[in-house]
Design an enzyme around this catalytic site. Structure first.
Site, PDB file in Angstrom:
ATOM      1  N   ASN A 107       0.834  -1.199   0.000  1.00  0.00           N
ATOM      2  CA  ASN A 107       0.000   0.000   0.000  1.00  0.00           C
ATOM      3  C   ASN A 107       0.868   1.247   0.000  1.00  0.00           C
ATOM      4  OD1 ASN A 107      -0.478   1.941   2.512  1.00  0.00           O
ATOM      5  ND2 ASN A 107       0.207  -0.047   3.326  1.00  0.00           N
ATOM      6  N   PHE A 111      -1.953   8.052   4.425  1.00  0.00           N
ATOM      7  CA  PHE A 111      -2.789   8.604   5.502  1.00  0.00           C
ATOM      8  C   PHE A 111      -4.070   9.234   4.958  1.00  0.00           C
ATOM      9  CE2 PHE A 111       0.876   9.510   8.786  1.00  0.00           C
ATOM     10  CZ  PHE A 111       1.052   8.158   8.952  1.00  0.00           C
ATOM     11  N   SER A 170       5.229   5.072   8.873  1.00  0.00           N
ATOM     12  CA  SER A 170       4.710   4.824   7.525  1.00  0.00           C
ATOM     13  C   SER A 170       5.729   5.269   6.491  1.00  0.00           C
ATOM     14  CB  SER A 170       3.402   5.588   7.312  1.00  0.00           C
ATOM     15  OG  SER A 170       3.023   5.532   5.948  1.00  0.00           O
ATOM     16  N   ASN A 172       4.923   6.025   3.479  1.00  0.00           N
ATOM     17  CA  ASN A 172       4.160   6.649   2.403  1.00  0.00           C
ATOM     18  C   ASN A 172       3.924   8.147   2.571  1.00  0.00           C
ATOM     19  OD1 ASN A 172       3.813   4.122   1.043  1.00  0.00           O
ATOM     20  ND2 ASN A 172       2.320   3.589   2.629  1.00  0.00           N
ATOM     21  N   THR A 173       4.452   8.730   3.637  1.00  0.00           N
ATOM     22  CA  THR A 173       4.468  10.184   3.811  1.00  0.00           C
ATOM     23  C   THR A 173       5.925  10.608   3.806  1.00  0.00           C
ATOM     24  OG1 THR A 173       2.417  10.191   5.097  1.00  0.00           O
ATOM     25  CG2 THR A 173       3.867  12.093   5.330  1.00  0.00           C
ATOM     26  N   LYS A 206       4.736   3.490  17.267  1.00  0.00           N
ATOM     27  CA  LYS A 206       4.838   2.483  16.208  1.00  0.00           C
ATOM     28  C   LYS A 206       6.085   2.741  15.377  1.00  0.00           C
ATOM     29  CE  LYS A 206       2.012  -0.031  12.863  1.00  0.00           C
ATOM     30  NZ  LYS A 206       0.633  -0.202  12.345  1.00  0.00           N
ATOM     31  N   ASN A 235       5.791  -1.616  11.501  1.00  0.00           N
ATOM     32  CA  ASN A 235       4.959  -1.213  10.372  1.00  0.00           C
ATOM     33  C   ASN A 235       5.399  -1.957   9.109  1.00  0.00           C
ATOM     34  OD1 ASN A 235       3.166   0.338   8.727  1.00  0.00           O
ATOM     35  ND2 ASN A 235       3.454   2.114  10.033  1.00  0.00           N
TER      36      ASN A 235
END
Length: 344
Positions: A107, A111, A170, A172-173, A206, A235
């Site tokens: 993915n 967010f 994450s 993805n940011t 996390k 994660n």
């Protein structure tokens, strides 16, 4: 059995459309009664009583729409989010990919969520007697001060949460994982501690599985110093194991599911060694069976979280894992799940 019959139709849909459809369907159905767990599975972690160690990881119930339903499916606790102060659309689609041959997911959602205010209105109505709900908070992608975003999220969501998770892991940011650097992490956790106040809920951190050799010791030391109540390890990963077979294996984003298992377990062991048991650990990543859960608990995890395996094996997975753990405890004469923690 029902999920097995529906799975081909579900997997025929685009993954993100299937995800949204499942959330909508849960909203239309009455909540199932919360099941009773074997008492040996219960334990106290961070001042909270968890009736089962098997929880739902953040990412499924992003906007706090299905937490009550998921507690009815036998999760000992549910984590919603990640929620940011302001709504944001996330990254361009497509951004969610099933790697069916690998029982994995990639993915790059970014967010995507409707913002903390909308979720807070829903969470304010929840029946807290049904079970524990954690709230995972993050920063907006375009924020000029991400630490301020986390502090604002903690302050806003603390009255509604059984625990809060600070998600800085994450991939993805852009730049988010830089908050795991020692100076930035200490500044972040001090801001979060101030926003939580003296009577706020426990705070979990996390972390990512993609670590340098000294990262576990450094992160654990700062977390303990700053009063973090637990670490969630870990994660998704940006690594791509050579074993991946699915044609989507080259997609950008975070990889989760079965191929993450070995790396996540190694990260858990590293944090257990670094922390010496001074802070509770919550294992996530590649857990899809009772045997996997037992291995993580013996490696030092007090609790475990699943998500990708739930996609492939259905909502009954939480109860199956809990049942497997209880059966193994019965066979070994173990009185409490806590007796297994760190016993390997």
């Amino acid at each position: 059995m029902m999920y097995g019959l529906l799975k081909p139709a579900i997997f025929a849909l685009d993954p993100e459309r299937a995800h949204r459809a499942s959330i909508r369907a849960l909203g239309l159905l009455p909540d199932r009664p919360v099941p009773a767990f074997d008492t040996r599975l219960g334990q106290e972690v961070a001042g909270l009583h968890f009736p089962s160690p098997v929880g739902l990881a953040a990412g499924y119930d992003k906007d706090a729409e299905a937490h009550s339903a998921m507690l009815g499916f036998g999760f000992g606790f549910v984590e919603v989010g990640t929620l940011t102060p302001r709504p944001q659309a996330g990254n361009p689609k497509p951004r969610l990919f099933r790697l069916v041959e690998d029982r994995a997911v990639i993915n790059r959602m970014g967010f995507n969520n409707g913002g903390q205010e909308a979720a807070a209105r829903r969470l304010a109505k929840r029946d807290r007697k049904r079970g524990l709900v954690g709230i995972n908070v993050g920063a907006n992608k375009d924020s000029e001060d991400r630490i301020a975003d986390y502090a604002a999220g903690v302050e806003r969501m603390a009255p509604l949460a059984d625990y809060l998770t600070i998600n800085i892991s994450s991939p993805n940011t852009p730049g988010l994982r830089q908050l795991q650097d020692e100076g930035a992490l200490r500044d972040l956790l001090q801001a979060v501690g101030g926003a939580r106040g003296d009577n706020g809920p426990p705070v979990f951190l996390k972390v990512a599985p993609d670590l340098e050799a000294d990262d576990p010791e450094r992160i654990a030391r700062v977390a303990i110093d700053e009063g973090v109540n637990a670490l969630i390890v870990a994660n998704t990963t940006i690594d791509r194991p050579d074993s991946l077979k699915s044609k989507q294996r080259g997609e950008a984003g975070g990889l989760s599911g079965r191929p993450l298992g070995k790396k996540a377990l190694a990260a858990l062991r590293a944090f257990r060694a670094a922390s010496g048991g001074q802070i509770p650990l919550i294992a996530a990543g590649g857990i899809e069976s009772g045997a996997d859960a037992e291995a993580r608990i013996r490696a030092g995890a007090s609790l475990i979280q699943i998500y990708s395996a739930f996609v492939y094996r259905g909502p009954g997975l939480a109860m199956r894992i809990a049942g497997d753990l209880a059966q193994r405890m019965e066979e070994e004469g173990v009185a409490s799940i806590a007796d297994w923690v760190g016993s390997e």
